[in-house]
Design a protein around this motif. Structure first.
Motif, short mmCIF file in Angstrom:
data_model
loop_
_atom_site.label_atom_id
_atom_site.label_comp_id
_atom_site.label_asym_id
_atom_site.label_seq_id
_atom_site.Cartn_x
_atom_site.Cartn_y
_atom_site.Cartn_z
N THR A 296 -2.92 3.84 -6.62
CA THR A 296 -1.89 3.39 -5.69
C THR A 296 -2.47 2.50 -4.60
N VAL A 297 -3.75 2.66 -4.26
CA VAL A 297 -4.39 1.82 -3.26
C VAL A 297 -5.11 0.69 -3.99
N LEU A 298 -4.54 -0.49 -3.92
CA LEU A 298 -5.13 -1.66 -4.56
C LEU A 298 -5.27 -2.76 -3.53
N ASN A 299 -6.26 -3.61 -3.71
CA ASN A 299 -6.47 -4.73 -2.81
C ASN A 299 -6.13 -6.01 -3.55
N HIS A 300 -4.95 -6.56 -3.29
CA HIS A 300 -4.58 -7.77 -4.05
C HIS A 300 -5.23 -9.02 -3.47
N ILE A 719 5.93 -3.20 -9.47
CA ILE A 719 5.26 -4.46 -9.15
C ILE A 719 4.49 -4.27 -7.85
N HIS A 720 3.17 -4.36 -7.93
CA HIS A 720 2.33 -4.18 -6.76
C HIS A 720 2.28 -5.48 -5.96
N THR A 721 2.57 -5.37 -4.65
CA THR A 721 2.50 -6.53 -3.77
C THR A 721 1.42 -6.41 -2.72
N GLY A 722 0.95 -5.17 -2.47
CA GLY A 722 0.00 -4.94 -1.40
C GLY A 722 0.64 -4.76 -0.05
N PHE A 723 1.96 -4.63 -0.01
CA PHE A 723 2.68 -4.41 1.24
C PHE A 723 4.02 -3.75 0.96
N SER A 774 5.86 1.49 -0.32
CA SER A 774 4.82 1.14 0.64
C SER A 774 3.84 0.11 0.11
N ASN A 775 3.74 -0.02 -1.21
CA ASN A 775 2.77 -0.95 -1.80
C ASN A 775 3.38 -1.92 -2.80
N GLY A 776 4.72 -2.00 -2.85
CA GLY A 776 5.36 -2.91 -3.79
C GLY A 776 6.82 -2.54 -3.99
N PHE A 777 7.34 -2.84 -5.18
CA PHE A 777 8.71 -2.46 -5.49
C PHE A 777 8.80 -2.06 -6.95
N LYS A 778 9.82 -1.26 -7.25
CA LYS A 778 10.01 -0.74 -8.61
C LYS A 778 11.44 -1.00 -9.04
N GLU A 800 7.38 -6.23 5.17
CA GLU A 800 7.69 -5.51 6.41
C GLU A 800 6.40 -5.03 7.07
N MET A 801 5.45 -4.56 6.24
CA MET A 801 4.19 -4.03 6.77
C MET A 801 3.15 -4.05 5.65
N PRO A 802 1.92 -4.53 5.91
CA PRO A 802 0.87 -4.45 4.89
C PRO A 802 0.58 -2.98 4.56
N PHE A 803 0.20 -2.73 3.31
CA PHE A 803 0.01 -1.36 2.85
C PHE A 803 -1.01 -0.60 3.69
N LYS A 804 -2.00 -1.27 4.21
CA LYS A 804 -3.04 -0.62 5.01
C LYS A 804 -2.43 0.20 6.14
N TYR A 805 -1.30 -0.25 6.69
CA TYR A 805 -0.68 0.43 7.83
C TYR A 805 0.75 0.90 7.53
#
Length: 809
Positions: A296-300, A719-723, A774-778, A800-805
């Protein structure tokens, strides 16, 4: 080094969080905490607060229960069917049943949940308030509030459980939990436990006093039973919870788990699997492929060096053949066969290796900076040629380009009698859910709990280790994505002129649409100036107010609107609802001669967005003012009617394809040169002279432009966006259909299904669901238009917010 629960303090947040949370408890199906109060507390008024990471997105979860088995109960829980948050009390009949419309099915991050109970209140809705991530919930699927003065079971001497239903004691949960506060006699707001920083909700240590019945569970001390840190001695007992279930995962340092909601492929060859132990363990259950799952934690942003471990827990059954497949770049990189052949496949070929057995631990080192990967087992790196050394960057097993996925696992077998269980460790648990003796090895930043020491310079997959987003769009310096893109909703009041504010910045491009009326879109920007509207759903050129009104101009913190001579339907009809989508470019335009055609350009290089106006009557190139090649360029003739919105993108396969933003056409080859880091090709399909172009490229933590494959199933692709998205447009490239527009304001919680269409004047309608996460959309529907099986779909998304925060949504 000292283990994660030793004397060393872990500085997870790197300064963003004033209050850092070090630990949590992981409750797996059958694990729970219990406490039986020795005396009654205030049954009429209390506050319960906790941070929760919901792992059981298909089984539900009991955050708090109190009562007598098979007799009566009070519950705060996620239901298994819809993952809605329920507050419920039964005592021979339903006394309380308040159920959020919001669905809690984001497994990648943490929710802050506060329930404030105050039954003496005269107004029914004030007797029970539910807050999520600092926001009071006001939309409910069911809202039976407690009768005035009704006491809750929480205030009695009946048993209280976390992770189990006290009434039906065979029903359990799957979640992480921390920072549990119970305050008897006070109905508090979330401000007692959290605060907003740079547009995101973060934890705050409770500074109030604790009474004799109160408790505070922070799980900071690894013990058999949770200790009450309030000083009141209200400790809890544990059932089936081991010391290894005290985890490093927390709201201020969120660790990767395996993603139970995607990616998703469906078909005859794809089966299902069970994920347990906080989504770190997978057991395959079919005789075909187990659906892909990735961290779930990926760095795009394609940067960093990462280390993680996967344990082969058990090979189940006999006969047939099968293997584990480990991916890091969207295609297979390592395959480990069993039970007989014991070979590893890599892109460089197949190689004999020693037998792998139950209990073997596979090691992975992934260097995104240089596109290299290493694979090992039980403390030794597997050799292809030469001596592999991830720290030195020599003799990798695989090389790759852009990373799509890290930690991806497939489990395949040829017979239903052969399946497998594996457990991942991304740095939070080197015991692999209690199956091994934890070793406590940390990464290069002193973070984590690994069985084997990570190579020098390699890090655990957790949010504290993710790089900060781009220098200026970074919540750590109080500049969030919402300072560059934001959505504003308003209701018409029938005024002749009106200024809509609340954007939070001075927008340079505003896109407006009536939600409740079937009427065209209105687009205005700073370069075209006041009174010059275009419509994405029509082909006419610039227009003014007209009989139905239009946008007037961009303004400080918003935009002006001008009612028409006979009706304000377009923009300000009394009682009608509207939306404004707002982007920040570069303010007043500057001259740009990078291309063969001179242009005026307003560019926000930090956000990867620019506006260009130019004379488009001849072929040539136009400068866009950005720092890299656009992923998407939208061009429109302004000075004549009938010209479509030429929309070119490179996200499908790297070539330049085009669509019509005002139409539903499938992709077509453009025939024009690819955009470069300085210019794009002017499209001369029409005879218009004055033109405008909107140019976009992906920016880590702020925007993403890409493509995905539909699967034709209601359990659609992730779909992972990183935010955490604020705005998403999806268009089917393989089938003739609309441009679906969703945002986080018209649907402030999941499911997100209030659709508008860039190519249509239609009013808003609820259809074609998806979840913002928190990290993309489904994708959450099986329609051909939104998720056609095997179709290619393109998307554009803003954060809205990067996944890191980001918190869970």
């Amino acid at each position: 080094m000292s283990g994660p629960f030793g004397s060393q303090h872990w500085a997870y947040s790197k300064g963003f969080y004033p209050f850092e949370i070090s630990n949590s408890a992981r409750l797996n199906n059958g694990d729970f905490f219990s406490r039986t109060p020795s005396s009654s507390s205030n049954a009429d008024t209390f506050t319960w607060s906790a941070w929760v990471k919901n792992s059981g997105v298909t089984i539900g979860g009991y955050l708090l229960s109190a009562g007598v088995a098979s007799t009566r109960e009070f519950l705060i829980y996620f239901d298994a069917t819809n993952q809605r948050l329920n507050v419920y009390q039964w005592n021979g009949g339903i006394e309380i049943q308040v159920v959020t419309s919001m669905q809690f099915r984001d497994p990648a991050a943490w929710y802050h949940i506060v329930v404030a109970y105050d039954s003496p209140q005269a107004t029914a809705s004030n007797r029970l308030k539910i807050y999520v991530n600092g926001e009071q919930q006001t939309a409910f699927a069911s809202a039976q509030y407690p009768a005035q003065g009704l006491g809750s079971r929480v205030g009695t001497t009946e048993v209280q459980d976390i992770g189990r239903n006290a009434y039906n004691q065979n029903v359990y949960s799957n979640f992480y939990i921390t920072e549990v506060n119970y305050i008897s006699g006070s109905a508090l707001t979330p401000a007692s436990f959290g605060e907003t920083k740079a547009d995101t909700w973060i934890p705050k240590k409770y500074a109030g006093s604790y009474g004799s019945h109160d408790y505070y569970l922070d799980f900071a001390t690894r013990a058999t039973n949770p200790l009450d840190a309030s000083g009141q001695g209200n400790n809890w007992s544990s059932t089936n919870v081991a010391a290894t279930d005290w985890m490093l995962d927390s709201p201020t340092n969120n660790f990767a788990t395996l993603n139970p909601i995607g990616p998703r492929r469906h078909g005859a060859n794809y089966g299902t699997g069970n994920q347990t132990h906080g989504n770190l363990t997978i057991t395959s259950t079919s005789n075909s492929y187990f659906d892909d799952t990735a961290a779930t934690v990926l760095n795009h942003g394609d940067t960093g060096k990462w280390y993680y471990e996967i344990r082969n827990d058990q090979n189940h059954g006999n006969g047939g053949s099968g293997y584990l497949q480990f991916n890091i770049a969207g295609a297979y990189l390592w395959e480990v066969y069993s039970p007989a052949t014991q070979i590893v496949n890599t892109p460089s070929g197949s190689h004999n290796v020693s037998t792998f057995s139950n209990g073997d631990i596979f090691m992975f080192a992934v260097d995104q900076d240089n596109g290299k990967g290493w694979f090992g087992k039980n403390g030794s790196w597997y050799t292809v040629t030469g001596t592999p050394d991830p720290a030195a960057g020599t003799n990798p097993h695989v090389t790759f380009g852009s990373i799509d996925l890290i930690g991806q696992i497939q489990i395949r077998s040829s017979t239903s009698s052969l399946h497998r269980t594996v457990t991942a460790n991304f740095g939070q648990d080197s015991s692999f859910a209690g199956q091994a003796t934890a070793q406590g090895n940390t990464d290069a930043n002193g973070i984590g709990d690994f069985y084997y020491a990570p190579p020098a310079g390699y890090l655990a997959l957790c949010t504290a280790n993710l790089p900060d987003p781009v220098a200026t769009i970074n919540p750590a310096i109080n500049n969030s994505p919402q300072d560059h893109f934001n959505t504003v909703l308003y209701t018409g009041n029938g005024a002749t002129t009106r200024t809509i504010t609340g954007v939070g910045f001075d927008p340079d491009f505003v896109w407006q649409k009536s939600r409740s009326t079937a009427i065209d879109h209105n687009l205005i920007d700073r370069l075209r100036g006041a009174g010059n509207n275009l419509s994405s759903s029509a082909t006419y050129g610039d227009y003014g107010g007209g009989s139905n009104g239009a946008m007037g101009s961009v303004q400080t913190d918003g935009a002006s609107i001008l009612a028409g001579s006979s009706s304000a339907n377009n923009v300000n009809q009394s009682g009608q609802t509207y939306v404004l989508w707002n982007w920040k470019a570069g303010g007043t335009g500057v001259s740009n001669s990078d291309g063969t055609i001179s242009a005026t350009v307003s560019a926000n290089t930090d956000a990867g967005f620019s506006i260009a106006t130019y004379n488009g009557s001849s072929s040539g190139t136009v400068g866009h003012g950005l720092s890299e090649a656009p992923d998407l360029v939208i061009q429109k003739v302004r000075n004549q009617n009938g010209d479509y919105w030429w929309t070119g993108t490179t996200v499908i396969d790297g070539s330049l394809d085009y669509f019509q933003l005002n139409g539903n056409n499938v992709k077509a080859d453009s025939g024009y040169s690819l955009p470069t880091s300085s210019v794009f090709s002017n499209v001369t399909a029409s005879g218009g002279t004055n033109k405008v172009a909107y140019c976009f490229h992906s920016v880590e933590g702020f925007s993403k432009f890409g493509a995905f494959a539909g699967n034709g199933n209601a359990d659609g692709p992730f779909i992972h966006t990183g935010f955490k998205p604020a705005f998403v447009i999806v268009k089917n490239a393989s089938a003739a259909d609309s441009w679906f527009i969703n945002d986080n304001k018209r649907n402030s919680y999941n499911v997100v299904n209030s659709q508008l269409f860039a190519n249509s004047a239609n009013a808003e309608a609820d259809s074609r669901g998806l979840d913002f996460l928190s990290n993309g959309f489904k994708i959450r529907d099986n329609s051909t238009s939104h998720n056609g099986n095997g179709n290619t779909l393109i998307y554009m998304a803003f954060a809205e917010m990067p996944f890191k925060y980001a918190n869970a949504r």
